[in-house]
Structure formats: C-alpha cells, structure tokens
Design an enzyme around this catalytic site. Structure first.
Site, PDB file in Angstrom:
ATOM      1  N   LYS A 186       0.825  -1.210   0.000  1.00  0.00           N
ATOM      2  CA  LYS A 186       0.000   0.000   0.000  1.00  0.00           C
ATOM      3  C   LYS A 186       0.869   1.275   0.000  1.00  0.00           C
ATOM      4  O   LYS A 186       2.080   1.213   0.193  1.00  0.00           O
ATOM      5  CB  LYS A 186      -0.939  -0.017   1.202  1.00  0.00           C
ATOM      6  CG  LYS A 186      -1.971  -1.174   1.179  1.00  0.00           C
ATOM      7  CD  LYS A 186      -2.880  -1.138  -0.039  1.00  0.00           C
ATOM      8  CE  LYS A 186      -4.226  -1.820   0.145  1.00  0.00           C
ATOM      9  NZ  LYS A 186      -4.213  -3.288   0.119  1.00  0.00           N
TER      10      LYS A 186
HETATM   11  C1  LIG Z   1      -5.504  -4.080   0.910  1.00  0.00           C
HETATM   12  C2  LIG Z   1      -6.971  -3.895   1.008  1.00  0.00           C
HETATM   13  C3  LIG Z   1      -7.692  -4.237   2.172  1.00  0.00           C
HETATM   14  C4  LIG Z   1      -7.122  -5.043   3.285  1.00  0.00           C
HETATM   15  O1  LIG Z   1      -5.994  -4.548   3.869  1.00  0.00           O
HETATM   16  P1  LIG Z   1      -4.964  -5.515   4.644  1.00  0.00           P
HETATM   17  O2  LIG Z   1      -4.132  -4.545   5.403  1.00  0.00           O
HETATM   18  O3  LIG Z   1      -4.184  -6.262   3.590  1.00  0.00           O
HETATM   19  O4  LIG Z   1      -5.750  -6.404   5.526  1.00  0.00           O
HETATM   20  C5  LIG Z   1      -9.033  -3.907   2.237  1.00  0.00           C
HETATM   21  N1  LIG Z   1      -9.661  -3.318   1.204  1.00  0.00           N
HETATM   22  C6  LIG Z   1      -9.014  -3.003   0.067  1.00  0.00           C
HETATM   23  C7  LIG Z   1      -9.770  -2.325  -1.025  1.00  0.00           C
HETATM   24  C8  LIG Z   1      -7.657  -3.298  -0.078  1.00  0.00           C
HETATM   25  O5  LIG Z   1      -7.037  -3.006  -1.225  1.00  0.00           O
END
Ligand SMILES: *Cc1c(COP(=O)(O)O)cnc(C)c1O
Length: 401
Positions: A186
């Site tokens: 991210k």
């Molecule tokens: C990455 C993501 C999540 C979940 O995040 P994690 O930290 O990997 O649990 C939730 N929603 C969206 C749209 C994502 O891209």
C-alpha cells in the site's frame, strides 16, 4: 502504491528508537518507554493529516473494516452493501461480523454507483461500504447522501487511496468511519497495519474497546483494573509498526504523492495521443493519489489484444476482469458459499437453511466496465520503467486501434 520503495534512514531511526527502549507494546510500560508512544503518535498525526477528530491504529486494513463494523453494531440479520469490484477483505469483514454482503454495481469511477446503491437498500441494510479503488475517489458525497436518506451509515474503505482527496477533503473522512491499510503493497506501509478514522467520539470509543479485548483504556487505573462494556478481540498495532507508520506518513505529501502524480502524468499523456483510449472517471483529478492509471479500450477484445502487446513488450497491465482477488465474477468461493466453519456458516444458518446466494451474473455492468479496462500500477521510482512503458503503449496502440 508502494511505500516500501522509499524505506530508508527515517524508518530505521524510528524503529531503533523503539528497540533501544525494549517496549513493543503500545500500552503500559510508562517508565521504561521514556515518553515514547509510537502508535499513539502515529494515530494523532494521521488524524490531523486526514482532518479527522479520532484515529485508531489496528493490525491490518481488514481488521480496520472489522472494527468499524463492530463499532456500528453490525451483526447477524444485517445486510451491508458494498461493490463487486474490491479486494476480498471488504466482504470477508462483513461475513466475519455475521452480516451478509450485498453487492451493487460500480460506475466508470470504478467505485460504487450511488444510484445502484440506493436500489439495493432494504430495511435490513445496516451499513454501506464504498471502496475508493485504485487511488481514486468514489462519488462519496452522493453515496453518503443516498445512504443518509435511509438512515444508513457509511464506512469508506480507503485502503487503496490513502492521501487521496475530494475537493480538498481527505478520503475516509466523509462517512461515519473511514478505514485504511498499511500492508506491504500500500501507499504507506507498516508491513501489516491499518487505521480507522472518525469524528464521532462514541464510535471511536466502541472501536477502541473492541480492538483491544474490551479494555476501556481509562488512564486513571492500571491496565488490569480497567472496566469493560462488552467483549472484544485483539486487533492491536504494535510499536514497531507505529514507528514505521510515522516515518512513512511524513513522506506522503513531500515525496510519495508528487512523484506518483508526475509518473502518472507522463503515461497518461502517452495514452491520450491515441484515439479510442478513454480514461477512468475521477470525480476530483487534483485529489487523485495517483497510485494507478486506469484506461478503457472500446471493447473487451481490444483490451485483451492491447494487453497482449504490452506483455510482449515486458510491460503488461493489470486486467482486473480476470483477477481472482478483486472481481466479483472470479470469487467462486463466495459464489459457491465455501466455508471452513461447521454447519456451513455464514452461508447457511445453524438450522442448515441458506442465508444467502450469490448469482455470478448479478453484476453485468461491473463485468462490462472491467472487461474494457486496463490498469498500470504507478510507482514512486519509475525512471527505468517509463521508457519501456511508453514504447509498449505506442506499439500496442498501433497494433490494436
Ligand atoms: C488491501 C486492502 C484491504 C485489506 O488490507 P490488509 O491490510 O491487507 O488487511 C481492504 N480493502 C481493500 C480495497 C484493499 O485493497
């Protein structure tokens, strides 16, 4: 959207600051930690950055969704509307709460269509989760207004659009709650981690208590003596993650967003030269976090052919339509109600009857939009990659358009 690209001395310094005091827990150890509270400081700085009154750091973006749903009191018997183009975590959190996900169509923002949302609201709808996909914005003001007409609160899943804005206001700050992810791919990363933001004091307290076994965090008593209103779970963030988050957050405006926006602009200008290519609808182009560039070809066949040329040139795009983790039509484990839990929960009730069913053909507009879309991930450092991409795009356009 990779904050990991710029992990450097700042992150090292913050992490060593934690290790040198040997306090990894975000709570307690008041003498030993010498005033260093990384998670708490990260929460404070993140809340200020988003213009939100409260921020609660948690262990992942999935945990952030789960905690936000608990704060709203969502449980069995409830429905939560979300979109058929998102990461599976969005509906996993809804199922984990015991509620049922209801899927509505996206529009050309690649996010929840406010009109289709309203068509899916029933007396059982307890929350709506629009997802700001691929760095851009949902029509979140219209979504909040549509949900509000029915008294339904909104949780904005902002996992992919941290740093994004709509008319100067931070994404995640429009609904009752906003959630973020700091996983390894991210825009900001703490390895694993997430955040819940809200302006509502009571929702913040419920989220905070639920994320830490019900602890009410009364500062006047020791941790073992705190009271609790209800049970909770453990979705805590630890100090090493808070330390990473602080260093990363401080790089978001000065280093991450401007570089992503510049790289995106170069690629967009390359694509714009070719007739037949159109772009994903961004409600506020200036507030785009620019982690992805999404463009459309006139037909699904042309999109596939275009991407074949890009791949041959070593610059393949993401084709979400076929993506196993993001596209409704590819979620066979959801569509077939596969679960490891006894009695078929949550797809079957304890009596054995079906609680829900998901028609693979239920979202034709979403499938149609995704079938024409190609997506280029934007990185912070792309100097080597840009010339390859530009050449590949020009070649694909010549061959296909
Ligand atoms: C990455 C993501 C999540 C979940 O995040 P994690 O930290 O990997 O649990 C939730 N929603 C969206 C749209 C994502 O891209």
């Amino acid at each position: 959207m990779p904050g990991h690209e710029i992990i450097g001395e700042e992150e090292q310094k913050e992490v060593l600051d934690v290790l040198s005091r040997k306090v990894l827990f975000r709570y307690e150890f008041d003498a030993q930690r010498e005033g260093v509270y990384k998670v708490e400081t990260f929460e404070r700085e993140f809340a200020r950055y988003c213009g939100a009154r409260h921020a609660l750091a948690v262990s992942s973006g999935t945990a952030a969704l789960r905690v936000a749903l608990a704060a709203l009191g969502v449980g069995p018997g409830d429905e939560v509307i979300t979109q058929g183009f998102t990461f599976v975590a969005t509906w996993e959190a809804i199922l984990d709460a015991g509620a049922l996900p209801v899927f509505a169509e996206i529009d050309e923002t690649l996010c929840l269509d406010p009109n289709d949302l309203e068509a899916h609201i029933t007396p059982r709808t307890r929350a709506v989760i629009p997802v700001h996909m691929c760095g851009g914005q949902a029509r979140v003001e219209e979504i909040v207004a549509a949900a509000g007409r029915h008294g339904v609160p909104v949780i904005e899943d902002t996992a992919q659009s941290c740093g994004g804005r709509l008319g100067q206001r931070a994404l995640g700050s429009f609904g009752a709650l906003g959630t973020f992810s700091f996983d390894s791919v991210k825009t900001l990363t703490t390895g694993e981690g997430g955040m819940v933001i809200t302006d509502d004091e009571e929702l913040y307290l419920r989220a905070s208590e639920y994320h830490d076994h019900g602890h009410d965090h009364d500062p006047s008593v020791g941790r073992g003596l705190e009271k609790r209103r209800f049970f909770g779970f453990n979705y805590r963030m630890m100090e090493l993650q808070g330390a990473l988050g602080l260093a990363q957050l401080r790089k978001l405006e000065p280093a991450i967003l401007p570089r992503q926006r510049r790289n995106k602009r170069v690629l967009r200008e390359t694509l714009e030269k070719h007739d037949g290519i159109t772009f994903r609808d961004l409600p506020d182009p200036d507030g785009d976090s620019a982690t992805f560039l999404v463009f459309f070809l006139p037909t699904a066949e042309k999109a596939r052919a275009f991407n074949r040329v890009l791949s041959d040139e070593g610059a393949g795009a993401v084709y979400w339509h076929d993506n196993l983790w993001h596209a409704y039509g590819q979620w066979e484990h959801l569509l077939e109600g596969r679960t490891p839990l006894s009695g078929g929960w949550p797809f079957r009730s304890p009596g054995g009857s079906h609680r829900c069913g998901f028609d693979p053909e239920a979202l034709p507009r979403t499938a149609g939009i995704l079938s024409r879309a190609l997506t280029l991930p934007i990185r912070i450092h792309m100097d080597q990659q840009l010339p390859v991409l530009i050449r590949a795009i020009d070649k694909a356009a010549c061959a296909v358009l």
